[in-house]
Write a protein that holds these residues in place. Sequence first.
Motif, PDB file in Angstrom:
ATOM      1  N   TRP A  20      48.147  46.283  51.305  1.00  0.00           N
ATOM      2  CA  TRP A  20      47.680  45.657  50.070  1.00  0.00           C
ATOM      3  C   TRP A  20      46.516  44.722  50.353  1.00  0.00           C
ATOM      4  O   TRP A  20      46.508  43.994  51.351  1.00  0.00           O
ATOM      5  N   VAL A  21      45.512  44.760  49.452  1.00  0.00           N
ATOM      6  CA  VAL A  21      44.365  43.863  49.565  1.00  0.00           C
ATOM      7  C   VAL A  21      44.140  43.202  48.204  1.00  0.00           C
ATOM      8  O   VAL A  21      44.501  43.760  47.158  1.00  0.00           O
TER       9      VAL A  21
ATOM     10  N   TRP B 169      41.998  55.068  50.858  1.00  0.00           N
ATOM     11  CA  TRP B 169      41.762  55.139  49.425  1.00  0.00           C
ATOM     12  C   TRP B 169      42.306  53.869  48.773  1.00  0.00           C
ATOM     13  O   TRP B 169      43.433  53.468  49.048  1.00  0.00           O
ATOM     14  N   VAL B 170      41.532  53.275  47.883  1.00  0.00           N
ATOM     15  CA  VAL B 170      42.005  52.111  47.127  1.00  0.00           C
ATOM     16  C   VAL B 170      42.615  52.593  45.822  1.00  0.00           C
ATOM     17  O   VAL B 170      41.967  53.316  45.044  1.00  0.00           O
ATOM     18  N   GLY B 171      43.863  52.216  45.567  1.00  0.00           N
ATOM     19  CA  GLY B 171      44.526  52.573  44.323  1.00  0.00           C
ATOM     20  C   GLY B 171      44.188  51.597  43.219  1.00  0.00           C
ATOM     21  O   GLY B 171      43.832  50.440  43.474  1.00  0.00           O
TER      22      GLY B 171
ATOM     23  N   ASN C 254      41.459  37.793  57.006  1.00  0.00           N
ATOM     24  CA  ASN C 254      40.404  36.857  57.377  1.00  0.00           C
ATOM     25  C   ASN C 254      39.410  36.631  56.241  1.00  0.00           C
ATOM     26  O   ASN C 254      38.722  35.618  56.207  1.00  0.00           O
ATOM     27  N   ARG C 255      39.324  37.592  55.305  1.00  0.00           N
ATOM     28  CA  ARG C 255      38.375  37.480  54.196  1.00  0.00           C
ATOM     29  C   ARG C 255      39.029  37.067  52.890  1.00  0.00           C
ATOM     30  O   ARG C 255      38.337  36.782  51.924  1.00  0.00           O
ATOM     31  N   GLY C 256      40.338  37.069  52.842  1.00  0.00           N
ATOM     32  CA  GLY C 256      41.036  36.598  51.655  1.00  0.00           C
ATOM     33  C   GLY C 256      40.990  37.580  50.501  1.00  0.00           C
ATOM     34  O   GLY C 256      41.932  38.313  50.262  1.00  0.00           O
ATOM     35  N   ARG C 257      39.869  37.641  49.794  1.00  0.00           N
ATOM     36  CA  ARG C 257      39.734  38.535  48.638  1.00  0.00           C
ATOM     37  C   ARG C 257      38.351  39.174  48.667  1.00  0.00           C
ATOM     38  O   ARG C 257      37.420  38.658  49.297  1.00  0.00           O
ATOM     39  N   PHE C 258      38.217  40.291  47.960  1.00  0.00           N
ATOM     40  CA  PHE C 258      36.961  41.032  47.947  1.00  0.00           C
ATOM     41  C   PHE C 258      36.424  41.109  46.520  1.00  0.00           C
ATOM     42  O   PHE C 258      37.187  41.235  45.558  1.00  0.00           O
ATOM     43  N   PRO C 259      35.087  41.085  46.376  1.00  0.00           N
ATOM     44  CA  PRO C 259      34.511  41.145  45.022  1.00  0.00           C
ATOM     45  C   PRO C 259      34.582  42.545  44.414  1.00  0.00           C
ATOM     46  O   PRO C 259      34.621  42.684  43.197  1.00  0.00           O
ATOM     47  N   LEU C 260      34.581  43.592  45.273  1.00  0.00           N
ATOM     48  CA  LEU C 260      34.573  44.975  44.812  1.00  0.00           C
ATOM     49  C   LEU C 260      35.438  45.834  45.719  1.00  0.00           C
ATOM     50  O   LEU C 260      35.663  45.498  46.898  1.00  0.00           O
ATOM     51  N   GLU C 261      35.906  46.973  45.189  1.00  0.00           N
ATOM     52  CA  GLU C 261      36.666  47.912  46.013  1.00  0.00           C
ATOM     53  C   GLU C 261      35.835  48.422  47.182  1.00  0.00           C
ATOM     54  O   GLU C 261      36.336  48.569  48.294  1.00  0.00           O
TER      55      GLU C 261
ATOM     56  N   VAL D 192      41.712  38.244  40.026  1.00  0.00           N
ATOM     57  CA  VAL D 192      42.096  38.726  41.361  1.00  0.00           C
ATOM     58  C   VAL D 192      43.446  39.425  41.268  1.00  0.00           C
ATOM     59  O   VAL D 192      44.404  38.893  40.704  1.00  0.00           O
ATOM     60  N   ALA D 193      43.508  40.640  41.807  1.00  0.00           N
ATOM     61  CA  ALA D 193      44.746  41.418  41.786  1.00  0.00           C
ATOM     62  C   ALA D 193      44.947  42.098  43.135  1.00  0.00           C
ATOM     63  O   ALA D 193      43.981  42.457  43.811  1.00  0.00           O
ATOM     64  N   SER D 194      46.192  42.248  43.527  1.00  0.00           N
ATOM     65  CA  SER D 194      46.519  42.982  44.749  1.00  0.00           C
ATOM     66  C   SER D 194      46.539  44.473  44.436  1.00  0.00           C
ATOM     67  O   SER D 194      47.178  44.904  43.460  1.00  0.00           O
ATOM     68  N   LYS D 195      45.844  45.249  45.246  1.00  0.00           N
ATOM     69  CA  LYS D 195      45.792  46.692  45.056  1.00  0.00           C
ATOM     70  C   LYS D 195      46.201  47.393  46.344  1.00  0.00           C
ATOM     71  O   LYS D 195      45.916  46.912  47.441  1.00  0.00           O
ATOM     72  N   PRO D 196      46.868  48.543  46.215  1.00  0.00           N
ATOM     73  CA  PRO D 196      47.258  49.270  47.415  1.00  0.00           C
ATOM     74  C   PRO D 196      46.088  50.025  48.016  1.00  0.00           C
ATOM     75  O   PRO D 196      45.223  50.554  47.302  1.00  0.00           O
ATOM     76  N   VAL D 197      46.048  50.049  49.331  1.00  0.00           N
ATOM     77  CA  VAL D 197      45.112  50.910  50.055  1.00  0.00           C
ATOM     78  C   VAL D 197      45.950  51.962  50.760  1.00  0.00           C
ATOM     79  O   VAL D 197      46.806  51.642  51.586  1.00  0.00           O
ATOM     80  N   TYR D 198      45.729  53.217  50.420  1.00  0.00           N
ATOM     81  CA  TYR D 198      46.498  54.324  50.977  1.00  0.00           C
ATOM     82  C   TYR D 198      45.857  54.775  52.281  1.00  0.00           C
ATOM     83  O   TYR D 198      44.637  54.965  52.353  1.00  0.00           O
TER      84      TYR D 198
END
Length: 265
Positions: A28-29, A59-61, A211-218, A36-42
């Motif tokens: 999860w990222v 793949w980002v869900g 280390n980056r916390g959150r991302f602005p884009l997928e 800000v939302a947690s999304k699964p990365v497959y």
Amino acid sequence: MRSPPAPHLGRDRPLDAVWPIIYIDALWVKIRSGSVASKPVYLAVGVDMDGRKDVLGLWVGSEGEGATPWMAVLSELRNRGIEDVCIVVCDGLKGLPDAVTATWPKATVQTCVIHLTRAPLRLSSARDHPKLVPALKGVYAAPTEAAAEQALDAFEASELGERYPASVRTWRSAWPESTPCLAFAPAIRTVVYSTNMVESINSRLRKATRNRGRFPLEQAALKVLCLAVRERIDLEARDADRVAPHWKEALNQFSLFFGGRLGVQ
């Protein structure tokens, strides 16, 4: 209905037609999409005929992890050339075994026994863990499926089983997918009964995202993850232990068990 996950940029890379093992897992990222939302990365990792790991895709869900987006991931892998997989190792997500066999009808689905062991531990008191762990190991480390069933019956009848009936139900509901590994010699079961083969990759990916916390884009998240995968592959290319342990022994047993689907003479 959940929408399928967005594939990463390497989706056009052709893949071998037959794979002995593919491990699938999700991490999860945090991605900002309005909020800000947690999304699964497959993540899909294959072990090839030489026993070497290959990251098949990221793949980002768009929403929570589910069997429907996993179906889209598996279908893409099939469309990129994978015609058959002997064993697919995954967690116990509901509907996922059906998605696997719909994609590769001959595939054997193996639920990760480490996930099955962690679930009862989350449902139990920490003071009982020293007794629960060996009791559950008696199930997945049994010499045969019949012995494993006896061990589970004994656990259910014990004081621990009476105290934690949900732990027994977890194992019984996953029984058809948790026992295929028992057909193999104990020395090679670790190759097929857990997703630990991809844990080193997952660990690096989680560190890169943490280390980056959150991302602005997928796409930003995928770029960081792909770079982390590449670094891991570069390290493993210099690592003599990159080949799965006991791989030659495992490959010989696979060739017998799966009726020559691997083409091993």
